[in-house]
Write an enzyme that holds these catalytic residues in place. Structure first.
Site, PDB file in Angstrom:
ATOM      1  N   ASP A   1      -0.284 -12.255   7.066  1.00 42.77           N
ATOM      2  CA  ASP A   1      -1.684 -12.031   6.755  1.00 42.77           C
ATOM      3  C   ASP A   1      -2.527 -12.592   7.895  1.00 42.77           C
ATOM      4  O   ASP A   1      -2.330 -13.743   8.314  1.00 42.77           O
ATOM      5  CB  ASP A   1      -2.027 -12.720   5.435  1.00 42.77           C
ATOM      6  N   ALA A   2      -3.463 -11.793   8.402  1.00 41.10           N
ATOM      7  CA  ALA A   2      -4.236 -12.210   9.568  1.00 41.10           C
ATOM      8  C   ALA A   2      -5.023 -13.489   9.302  1.00 41.10           C
ATOM      9  O   ALA A   2      -5.117 -14.370  10.174  1.00 41.10           O
ATOM     10  CB  ALA A   2      -5.178 -11.083   9.989  1.00 41.10           C
TER      11      ALA A   2
ATOM     12  N   ASP B   1      -0.381   0.603  13.671  1.00 44.87           N
ATOM     13  CA  ASP B   1       0.110   1.888  14.173  1.00 44.87           C
ATOM     14  C   ASP B   1       0.438   1.847  15.653  1.00 44.87           C
ATOM     15  O   ASP B   1       1.052   2.769  16.197  1.00 44.87           O
ATOM     16  CB  ASP B   1      -0.909   3.002  13.899  1.00 44.87           C
TER      17      ASP B   1
ATOM     18  N   GLU C   1       0.234  -7.990  11.954  1.00 44.55           N
ATOM     19  CA  GLU C   1       0.189  -6.910  10.951  1.00 44.55           C
ATOM     20  C   GLU C   1       0.824  -7.408   9.669  1.00 44.55           C
ATOM     21  O   GLU C   1       1.882  -8.036   9.688  1.00 44.55           O
ATOM     22  CB  GLU C   1       0.940  -5.675  11.470  1.00 44.55           C
TER      23      GLU C   1
ATOM     24  N   GLN D   1       0.827  -1.199   0.000  1.00 42.65           N
ATOM     25  CA  GLN D   1       0.000   0.000   0.000  1.00 42.65           C
ATOM     26  C   GLN D   1       0.864   1.254   0.000  1.00 42.65           C
ATOM     27  O   GLN D   1       2.073   1.195   0.236  1.00 42.65           O
ATOM     28  CB  GLN D   1      -0.893   0.002   1.241  1.00 42.65           C
TER      29      GLN D   1
ATOM     30  N   ASP E   1      -8.836  -4.579  14.166  1.00 43.53           N
ATOM     31  CA  ASP E   1      -8.695  -3.170  13.794  1.00 43.53           C
ATOM     32  C   ASP E   1      -8.083  -3.087  12.399  1.00 43.53           C
ATOM     33  O   ASP E   1      -6.915  -2.756  12.227  1.00 43.53           O
ATOM     34  CB  ASP E   1      -7.823  -2.451  14.827  1.00 43.53           C
TER      35      ASP E   1
END
Length: 523
Positions: free
Chosen positions: A366-367, A314, A334, A262, A385
């Site tokens: 990857d979750a 974050d 994450e 991203q 989140d």
């Protein structure tokens, strides 16, 4: 009279030697690699600039393939001048493909839309790539008198093999080399330069006997001019991207990076730090405490020891979790290591160094994949989140299958919370998330609060059993800036103009939530 498009008469053209034919096939592979890279660049730009989606992706792929056919037909009148035509096609392809990414990016930032340019780029590049194969097929057979069916079949087999091999190389170069190392703009420009190199080798080395001196001189001038233009783009790419990017954001951009996954941008103005992922606001430091406290504390009301955070790279959710004295172990999953690096550097004051706390174990994965493979102790709280599901890749993280895996990691008395978007501006997406969490086997309590930078923002709290979880704070909750018991109690009430909607769950097979996000405000 000799003109700039003259070729040496075909009767005087000697057949290509084995070495020349091998080099020409290498040029075929290089052109195929460039063609596929251009298509992948268009798809990447589609996702980055407009959110992409299966519909837009299908249209780009189908349009590109259709344009290949148009280009093949358009090349038929050019076959009698195959060498000159090939050089012209490669120069045009190098320029149009090389400048495609920067044109789309700049048009999006300055005009707010790049749809028409995306369609035009897809058509033009597809037509030019489609014209390459007939021209190259003609060139491979030039100077031969024994072009019988068997020989033509062998030539076509070699051509297809080189074409497909080049496409494989291009398909690997874009995601693993060009995009992560030089980005979209420079990646497309470098690919354009490769097209020009292929044209130069073909025109000035392999087929020099098929072109007049005048044609070769014109080709050299044209190639040098095209290379100079692309060279300027390569040198100025950073300045162009910085100027264009700044127009997308109200506040000054202080950090920007395109990771493997991203575009990451941080802006700052008068103490307000904002994080954007692919142009979507993730938080504002002015009011992130409202979002984060509302997300975390209902899920940790029972003084958990083990907490799982999916997303939230974050570090803000981890910061609040670590304020609870009962917490001894936090697993932070994450996908993007660049976000973790940002959290531990530029955002470290905001998250109070949470991700470097010895109680936090950061997992870069990857979750979905990590949950499927996890074998270990259950968690007392799961905090989901993740970015809003405005693309199919993110929509899978809002599916009943995803929440089912998360539920399987909960202990018997555990709680799970999901950030679910805005019940006001995207009501279908919000209530779809509620229905999807409910379908995973958890009893749910939806709630919402006001986060000024986001608007009315919603969450879903779930737990095992038939009783919806109660909204309450931990008994030993630390002093908070926003959330208290009366505010939390009121958060479960929704106004008459935003009543509960009972919607079909979103699944991997039918990711309704992606369409819900795109519909946005309709009520």
């Amino acid at each position: 009279m000799t003109t700039a498009v003259e070729e040496v008469p075909s009767v005087s053209v000697p057949p290509l030697g084995s070495r020349a034919r091998a080099l020409l096939l290498a040029a075929v592979a290089a052109c195929a690699a460039c063609g596929l890279i251009y298509e992948l660049a268009l798809l990447t730009l589609s996702v980055s600039l407009t959110g992409g989606g299966i519909t837009q992706t299908s249209l780009i792929v189908a349009g590109f393939v259709a344009a290949l056919g148009v280009g093949a037909l358009a090349a038929k009148p050019l076959l009698s001048h195959a060498a000159v035509s090939f050089v012209v096609v490669e120069i045009l392809l190098g320029l149009i493909g090389g400048f495609s990414a920067v044109t789309l990016y700049v048009s999006f930032t300055f005009l707010g839309s790049s749809g028409a340019i995306l369609v035009a780029a897809t058509a033009l590049i597809g037509i030019l790539v489609g014209a390459e194969v007939p021209l190259l097929m003609t060139l491979l057979q030039s100077g031969r008198a024994d072009n019988d069916a068997e020989h033509a079949g062998k030539v076509l087999a070699n051509l297809n093999a080189a074409d497909y091999a080049g496409a494989l190389v291009g398909g690997l170069l874009w995601p693993f080399v060009l995009l992560p190392t030089v980005g979209m703009i420079r990646g497309a420009a470098i690919t354009g330069m490769i097209n020009l190199v292929a044209a130069a080798i073909v025109a000035l080395v392999l087929l020099r006997f098929q072109l007049t001196l005048r044609v070769r001189l014109v080709a050299v001038v044209a190639l040098l001019l095209a290379a100079a233009l692309i060279g300027v783009l390569l040198v100025r790419a950073s300045d162009i991207e910085t100027t264009a990017r700044q127009r997308l954001y109200t506040d000054p951009v202080v950090a920007a990076e395109r990771s493997q996954y991203q575009e990451i941008v941080v802006t700052e103005r008068k103490g307000d730090t904002r994080l954007f992922l692919d142009g979507d606001l993730q938080f504002s430091s002015i009011d992130e405490h409202r979002y984060t406290e509302s997300l975390v504390y209902p899920a940790v009301a029972d003084d958990p020891e083990r907490v799982l955070i999916l997303g939230g790279g974050d570090g803000l959710a981890a910061r609040e979790v670590l304020r609870l004295p009962s917490v001894r172990d936090v697993v932070q999953v994450e996908l993007d290591p660049a976000v973790i690096d940002l959290a531990n550097t530029r955002l470290v004051d905001l998250n109070e160094g949470a991700l470097m706390d010895p109680r936090v174990h950061v997992v870069l994965d990857d979750a979905f994949k990590w949950m499927r493979e996890h074998r270990g102790e259950a968690f007392d709280s799961v905090i989901v989140d993740l970015p809003d599901p405005d693309t199919p890749a993110l929509g899978r993280l809002y599916s009943s299958e995803f929440y089912g895996l998360a539920r399987s990691l909960l202990g018997p008395d555990g709680k799970m919370v999901v950030q679910a978007g805005s019940p006001y501006s995207t009501p279908d997406a919000f209530w779809r998330t509620v229905s999807t969490v409910d379908a995973s086997g958890l009893s749910v309590t939806p709630y919402h609060v006001l986060v000024p930078s986001f608007g009315d923002w919603g969450y879903v709290l779930g737990q095992r059993g038939d009783t919806p979880p109660e909204l309450r704070l931990p008994r030993d909750a630390p002093p908070l800036r926003f959330l208290d018991e009366p505010t939390l109690a009121a958060a479960s009430h929704f106004p008459l103009d935003r009543p509960r909607l009972w919607l079909e769950p979103s699944t991997l097979d039918r990711p309704h939530i992606v369409d819900d996000m795109r519909k946005g405000y309709e009520r």
